[in-house]
Design a protein around this motif. Structure first.
Motif, mmCIF file in Angstrom:
data_model
loop_
_atom_site.group_PDB
_atom_site.id
_atom_site.type_symbol
_atom_site.label_atom_id
_atom_site.label_comp_id
_atom_site.label_asym_id
_atom_site.label_seq_id
_atom_site.Cartn_x
_atom_site.Cartn_y
_atom_site.Cartn_z
ATOM 1 N N ARG A 1 33.225 25.386 58.703
ATOM 2 C CA ARG A 1 32.587 25.392 57.428
ATOM 3 C C ARG A 1 31.209 24.959 57.372
ATOM 4 O O ARG A 1 30.588 25.166 56.531
ATOM 5 C CB ARG A 1 33.670 24.483 56.097
ATOM 6 N N GLN B 1 31.287 28.033 54.329
ATOM 7 C CA GLN B 1 32.216 28.790 53.566
ATOM 8 C C GLN B 1 33.242 27.669 53.044
ATOM 9 O O GLN B 1 33.316 26.535 53.318
ATOM 10 C CB GLN B 1 33.068 29.732 54.554
ATOM 11 N N ARG B 2 34.440 28.139 52.326
ATOM 12 C CA ARG B 2 35.302 27.520 51.788
ATOM 13 C C ARG B 2 36.644 27.683 52.133
ATOM 14 O O ARG B 2 36.822 28.923 52.712
ATOM 15 C CB ARG B 2 35.241 27.278 50.122
ATOM 16 N N GLY B 3 37.739 26.720 52.128
ATOM 17 C CA GLY B 3 39.068 27.226 52.784
ATOM 18 C C GLY B 3 39.929 27.612 51.681
ATOM 19 O O GLY B 3 39.931 28.674 51.013
#
Lengths: 442, 442
Positions: free
Chosen positions: B414, B419-421
């Motif tokens: 990330r 990005q996000r989870g």
């Protein structure tokens, strides 16, 4: 077919792009959207959930091997790189085929030039929808989490129980339906239970546990060749699963399953005994055939509705031999890819579509560690090699590199250490039941 | 102290090992159990949840960066390698101090020779417990998941909304309490919202979003030195958080927070405004002091109950300067390690205990990517270096190698991709509210 529709769609202004609305973001819907990505077509994807879900690995969430987020991702993220695609979290309540709009649960209407129905399937309780609360299927993250909680909680209660009969009932799982889902769940529950009893619990013995797989027909995995079915049966029995065929379930309640003359006291029942199409046929006022599936033409348009298409489990497509196509992810995916390309060619260049043709990529089921089966039609594969291939294929099919990495790391870790993953009980969810009777394939 | 108790405990038979019961498997309880592991002492750990939880990273579950299973693991697994430790999933309802038993919710009694109360703390709503439903704290996986669902669902609804006022309300989050939890949540929500708006949503603008952090006192992070507080304030404001100090909340309802003369329409309220000890003092018929905490002696036994010990947030221990020890994970952990060793020395060798001494390992809070603060007493650290140290320390503190690996992989991924989870909405849970008013630290 329906050239006037395209022109209608274009009359609002010469530069107005044609509009495609896709309902459902499962394998089929996402494949359609992907094939329409970055084109001068205005695409809207509507789903009642915010995430897609890699259903083939959902049984691993239910049996505490993976986390929900390992196999699902926001639809917005999956489609985010396509600037022509809009995503709406909403539930479709109807289709106005004459005015060409889709009606949403919040009352708004979404206009379309072409509509794609990819709403998947739901478990079929064959008239016994009251069984759903005690025997959830395995279509959503919520159901997987529910099953996980019931399993784990039952083991915890059994550890505290001093009543041998209660202990046995708590450690008995009943899986109804001997298809791939049922076999995968039965194998995985037996493995999980054996692991937990030998490693984590002090007052439970392996022979306290029962995993019962009930199949109404004469054999499990009926769509597979006999040599594979035989292998799967042996692998299940080796794992400690009791397989009972030719046995029809008569009643499912909170803690008991009655089948034939037998009563099974149980703490966890799982339903995998058959699916039916999502009820989207009723939006069009038509009657689905064979499990509610909507008959489609060779170009996947719905018979009588040239601008509306159905794909995946919702659709009743025919193979070249005239037999119905199976309700499999690969069918949905291939149909979606085909349809996206076909719509693109038609809407942008006016080219008519070739008929859809299904290419069988092989059928698989996994029984447990080192045990899986593959049927490629001309040849088959079973055992450890099939299991490695199964793992490779499923990692590869995951939606993006991050998931592939995360799932690989966890699988390799667990293969080497024989440890287990996400064994969490969230007490507030453990007692709830699936709330909806209609579910979109997500 | 209480030598006769040990003898009492031993009278049932000369070979009968002494029994230690630990209630609560948070940082304190697990540390106590670990220090008693593989000794000839019969240890029972009782918790109402099946998992321990690394609470310092729970805000990352609430803001969709990590999955619940990344930061929690079954207590049975954590303690599984110690053959002398039993784990019970149960809720304690009382203590019979004369007969030396603990009563469980299923009616059974568990005898002890020494009892350790490590039941943690709960959020304090200062008499407004009805606010809890709309302003959950952040102590359990259930609450983190609830906050995550509310946040994500609000963005989805805002995307569909055509009413600018409604859109703004949906994209407004209010965090009550300017301590580390409030600051971490405010920073993380601002980051998540900014990310989602710029990457994933088509019809939302960054200036539609508000993140409001309300603190009743004159400054946020009141326990930190001024230079760190100033830095944190700037970092929060840079991230887009509106920090409002000297502002007391008067009312919290489903979609509105009233504070001072201001009304905030909102879709997501988070409570971090103060904790109180779990109400286990009432098991002993005593009155807790300062937020319900139970006063303890230098050996951590409860004043007046030489065989019963309290540690962590439940206990009111004193530092060498006579001030109360803070309710921090490191205090609980050090007390648990101390107490486990002390009980071992006392019960097995009859050695008396040295008084407990707390060693400050440094206090930290994280505002967001590349922004954290550390206070080590003699020196401080802030900015990117502090953030890297924070990440390293938190990965290191995770319960086992697998979690360290999984969290590291996700964080590195990330950090590089931005990005996000785990952005999942499980529709069945999105509308529920925390059900319990008493929560064990797990």
């Amino acid at each position: 077919m329906a050239d006037e529709t395209l022109q209608n769609g274009m009359t609002g202004g010469e530069t107005k792009p044609p509009r495609v609305v896709i309902v459902g973001a499962g394998f089929g819907g996402l494949a359609t959207a992907g094939a329409l990505g970055n084109s001068p077509i205005d695409v809207t994807v509507i789903d009642r959930r915010n995430h897609n879900l890699f259903q083939p690995l959902l049984y691993q969430v239910a049996t505490a091997a993976l986390s929900p987020a390992d196999i699902s991702e926001p639809i917005r993220r999956t489609l985010g790189r396509f600037k022509n695609i809009n995503v709406m979290l909403a539930e479709v309540t109807g289709v106005e085929a004459v005015g060409k709009t889709v009606t949403l649960d919040n009352g708004t209407s979404v206009p379309y030039d072409r509509l794609v129905i990819a709403t998947g399937s739901d478990y079929n309780y064959f008239g016994h929808d009251d069984w759903r609360a005690w025997a959830p299927g395995l279509k959503t993250i919520h159901e997987a989490r529910l099953i996980r909680q019931r399993l784990l909680l039952a083991f915890e209660k059994a550890e505290l129980s001093h009543d041998p009969e209660e202990k046995k009932a708590l450690l008995t799982s009943v899986i109804i339906g001997g298809g791939p889902t049922g076999v995968e769940m039965a194998g995985a529950i037996a493995e999980l239970g054996h692991f937990m009893i030998t490693r984590d619990f002090r007052k439970l013995e392996p022979d306290h546990m029962r995993v019962i797989l009930i199949e109404a027909g004469p054999k499990i995995l009926a769509t597979f060749p006999d040599n594979l079915t035989q292998y799967a049966l042996k692998a299940l029995e080796k794992a400690g699963v009791e397989v009972m065929t030719n046995l029809a379930v008569e009643s499912v309640t909170k803690d008991e399953v009655i089948a034939g003359s037998q009563r099974f006291r149980t703490s966890c029942v799982i339903w995998g005994a058959g699916v039916k199409a999502s009820p989207s046929a009723r939006w069009l006022g038509i009657e689905g055939k064979a499990g509610g599936r909507i008959p489609v033409e060779p170009d996947l348009s719905i018979t009588g509705f040239p601008d509306i298409f159905a794909i995946g489990d919702t659709a009743l497509g025919l193979a070249e031999d005239g037999k119905p196509l199976p309700a499999l992810a690969q069918v949905a995916k291939q149909q979606g890819q085909y349809l996206g390309k076909a719509l693109r060619a038609k809407l942008l260049d006016g080219k008519p579509a070739e008929p859809f043709r299904f290419h069988n990529r092989g059928n698989t089921a996994v029984i447990g560690r080192d045990a899986a089966i593959f049927d490629f039609g001309k040849w088959t594969l079973k055992g450890r090699l099939a299991w490695f291939l199964w793992a490779l294929v499923h990692v590869y099919l995951l939606v993006n590199f991050e998931k592939r990495l995360l799932v690989s790391v966890q699988w390799i870790w667990r293969y080497l250490t024989q440890q287990r993953g996400a064994r969490l009980i969230d007490e507030n969810a453990a007692t709830s039941v699936p709330s909806s009777t209609q579910r979109t394939e997500t």
